[in-house]
Design an enzyme around this catalytic site. Structure first.
Site, PDB file in Angstrom:
ATOM      1  N   LYS A  46      -0.923  26.784 -12.454  1.00 32.61           N
ATOM      2  CA  LYS A  46      -1.794  25.796 -12.967  1.00 32.61           C
ATOM      3  C   LYS A  46      -2.449  24.013 -12.429  1.00 32.61           C
ATOM      4  O   LYS A  46      -1.009  24.091 -11.167  1.00 32.61           O
ATOM      5  CB  LYS A  46      -1.825  25.671 -14.263  1.00 32.61           C
ATOM      6  CG  LYS A  46      -0.533  25.036 -14.483  1.00 32.61           C
ATOM      7  CD  LYS A  46      -0.382  24.606 -16.394  1.00 32.61           C
ATOM      8  CE  LYS A  46       0.771  23.838 -16.881  1.00 32.61           C
ATOM      9  NZ  LYS A  46       0.953  23.804 -18.526  1.00 32.61           N
ATOM     10  N   TYR A 267      -0.517  -9.024  -7.127  1.00 29.12           N
ATOM     11  CA  TYR A 267      -1.632  -9.292  -7.388  1.00 29.12           C
ATOM     12  C   TYR A 267      -0.505  -9.774  -8.317  1.00 29.12           C
ATOM     13  O   TYR A 267       0.142  -9.355  -9.684  1.00 29.12           O
ATOM     14  CB  TYR A 267      -1.844  -7.598  -8.215  1.00 29.12           C
ATOM     15  CG  TYR A 267      -3.402  -7.460  -7.146  1.00 29.12           C
ATOM     16  CD1 TYR A 267      -4.708  -7.989  -7.925  1.00 29.12           C
ATOM     17  CD2 TYR A 267      -2.942  -6.608  -6.866  1.00 29.12           C
ATOM     18  CE1 TYR A 267      -5.902  -7.431  -6.885  1.00 29.12           C
ATOM     19  CE2 TYR A 267      -4.347  -5.415  -6.623  1.00 29.12           C
ATOM     20  CZ  TYR A 267      -5.284  -6.472  -6.264  1.00 29.12           C
ATOM     21  OH  TYR A 267      -7.014  -6.003  -5.065  1.00 29.12           O
TER      22      TYR A 267
END
Length: 388
Positions: A46, A267
């Site tokens: 999956k 940042y």
């Protein structure tokens, strides 16, 4: 995986180089299958085979002898059916969703029926077609996620006609804590599974996931269902990881610089250079599956040297403190290791405060992908396939 990639090799315009060792994948499958030779061994593919490419991964596993494949969604199953032999059985874990009956029947997709409603849907479609349709039936043995509840199982046991037109390939469940061998839930779920299976006499049982395989013979049953262990992830918290590494990730340096003491990095200025510091910015960030939670705590590696992340992880880039390396070692285009011999999936997951599954399935599509075919030398594979 002994993958030798030149540390000066550019990533060809991509953010980095993701190398997938199909030989190790095959070996992991055979190792798991060998632990329960009386059982069949399936493969959970999956989420695009945990992000590694379901088409290539599934074909490799089919060639290794796998004949049962599990996905989550019908679209995954339909795509896989076009690539795999008709000899392969494909199961949909999320069950039979309304409107999917025709596609499942026409493409020989086996739904995992998780409720009485889904059983009724599949039985009705079988009557409509005038033929028997195959399914697996899932029992909720204690995870409280998918499967028949105890009340639904009691109803089904009393009204076997609800299964008219359905051939049950497996009765199955899912272990919630198999990666913790001593967890009390394992034995509790096993007891519930054994009792539930009596409602389906002569029907094969599918119970063990990756961790369950390592819990011993009591958990093996007719079909094993490994996922993360195939891809090199640790199946259990107990002891060293017995699986071969399948994935290596090297990321390209895009700029280096030296900053003076007191410089604020990244940042929010969350990292302050306490001394003159040499930095390298690499071309991958949280958009590429390297979580923001690695900010100021994760690292990359170069020739056995740890290079701490300095500041916050950005969307497309990460800043590393490379002061531990001789000046000039890294230049534009050099590759540093994010996943590999020096830093496993579990290592980076621990630094990020998550699990190996999330790291693996989150690796983005911007990396250059190479596949090492079984028996192929790493040097050949590094330039052989670009899977995007």
């Amino acid at each position: 995986m002994d993958m030798q990639i030149s540390r000066q090799q550019a990533a060809g315009g991509a953010s980095g180089h993701l190398t997938i060792d199909l030989g190790a994948l095959r070996d992991n499958y055979l190792t798991l299958a060998g632990m329960a030779p009386a059982s069949q061994t399936a493969a959970v593919v999956k989420a695009d085979a945990y992000g590694l490419g379901a088409d290539v991964v599934s074909q490799t596993l089919f060639e290794a002898g796998c004949r049962n494949f599990f996905v989550a969604h019908i679209d995954e199953a339909l795509a896989l059916r076009l690539r795999l032999s008709a000899k392969a059985r494909i199961f949909v874990l999320n069950g039979l969703q309304p409107g999917n009956e025709t596609s499942c029947a026409a493409m020989a997709i086996t739904p995992v029926l998780n409720s009485l409603e889904q059983i009724a849907q599949w039985s009705a479609h079988a009557r409509e077609l005038g033929k028997t349709l195959t399914a697996a039936v899932q029992i909720d043995t204690g995870m409280c996620r998918l499967g028949l509840s105890p009340e639904e199982l009691e109803i089904l046991s009393a009204k076997q006609q609800l299964l008219d037109g359905i051939e049950i390939a497996f009765v199955m469940s899912h272990l919630a804590c198999a990666d913790e061998p001593d967890h009390v839930s394992n034995a509790a779920q096993l007891a519930v599974m054994r009792k539930a299976a009596t409602a389906f006499p002569e029907t094969p049982v599918c119970f063990s996931n990756s961790g369950g395989i390592f819990l011993g013979n009591d958990y093996h049953n007719a079909l094993l269902r490994p996922g993360i262990a195939l891809y090199g992830g640790a199946p259990s918290a107990a002891g060293p990881n017995p699986m071969k590494p399948v994935v290596r990730l090297d990321v390209a340096v895009i700029q280096t610089r030296t900053v003076p003491a007191g410089s604020l990095v990244g940042y929010g200025g969350s990292f302050t250079a306490s001394v003159p510091t040499r930095l390298a910015t690499i071309a991958a960030g949280y958009a590429d599956g390297l979580p923001r939670s690695l900010s100021n705590r994760g690292a990359a590696w170069y020739n056995g040297v740890r290079l701490p992340i300095a500041g916050r992880v950005s969307m497309d880039s990460i800043i590393l403190d490379i002061s531990a390396l001789p000046e000039g070692t890294l230049t534009q285009g050099s590759l540093v290791q994010m996943i590999g011999p020096d830093q496993t999936l579990e290592d980076i997951a621990e630094d990020a405060g998550t699990i190996a599954y999330e790291i693996l399935t989150g690796l983005g599509r911007r990396y250059r992908r190479s596949y090492i075919q079984p028996g192929m030398s790493p040097a050949t594979a590094s330039t052989s396939v670009n899977h995007k």
